[in-house]
Design a protein around this motif. Sequence first.
Motif, PDB file in Angstrom:
ATOM      1  N   LEU A 129      23.131 -45.752 -79.973  1.00  0.00           N
ATOM      2  CA  LEU A 129      24.559 -45.881 -79.696  1.00  0.00           C
ATOM      3  C   LEU A 129      24.990 -45.106 -78.457  1.00  0.00           C
ATOM      4  N   THR A 130      24.112 -44.255 -77.936  1.00  0.00           N
ATOM      5  CA  THR A 130      24.461 -43.381 -76.818  1.00  0.00           C
ATOM      6  C   THR A 130      23.843 -43.899 -75.527  1.00  0.00           C
ATOM      7  N   CYS A 131      24.661 -44.029 -74.496  1.00  0.00           N
ATOM      8  CA  CYS A 131      24.182 -44.512 -73.203  1.00  0.00           C
ATOM      9  C   CYS A 131      23.293 -43.449 -72.552  1.00  0.00           C
ATOM     10  N   PRO A 132      22.050 -43.798 -72.200  1.00  0.00           N
ATOM     11  CA  PRO A 132      21.171 -42.823 -71.556  1.00  0.00           C
ATOM     12  C   PRO A 132      21.567 -42.514 -70.114  1.00  0.00           C
ATOM     13  N   LYS A 133      22.451 -43.326 -69.552  1.00  0.00           N
ATOM     14  CA  LYS A 133      22.881 -43.109 -68.166  1.00  0.00           C
ATOM     15  C   LYS A 133      24.082 -42.163 -68.088  1.00  0.00           C
TER      16      LYS A 133
END
Length: 68
Positions: A24-28
């Motif tokens: 659910l968390t954007c790695p960018k």
Amino acid sequence: TFIEYKATLEGIQVEYVNPAHTSLTCPKCTERNKAKDRKYRCSCGFEKHRDIVGAMNIRYAPVVDGHS
């Protein structure tokens, strides 16, 4: 357990990472978004399959004293 066993035989240290919210968390940009179907899209423009997003976040999760 098996992976840890095999890694120990090769001298590789195993670090456990809490998998909660990794897809659910954007790695960018680290913004949390819900994936629609199997595709993860973020407002910053990042797009990938949600399993790949989870794997990326697990790979780069900070580990301190064996806990993420």
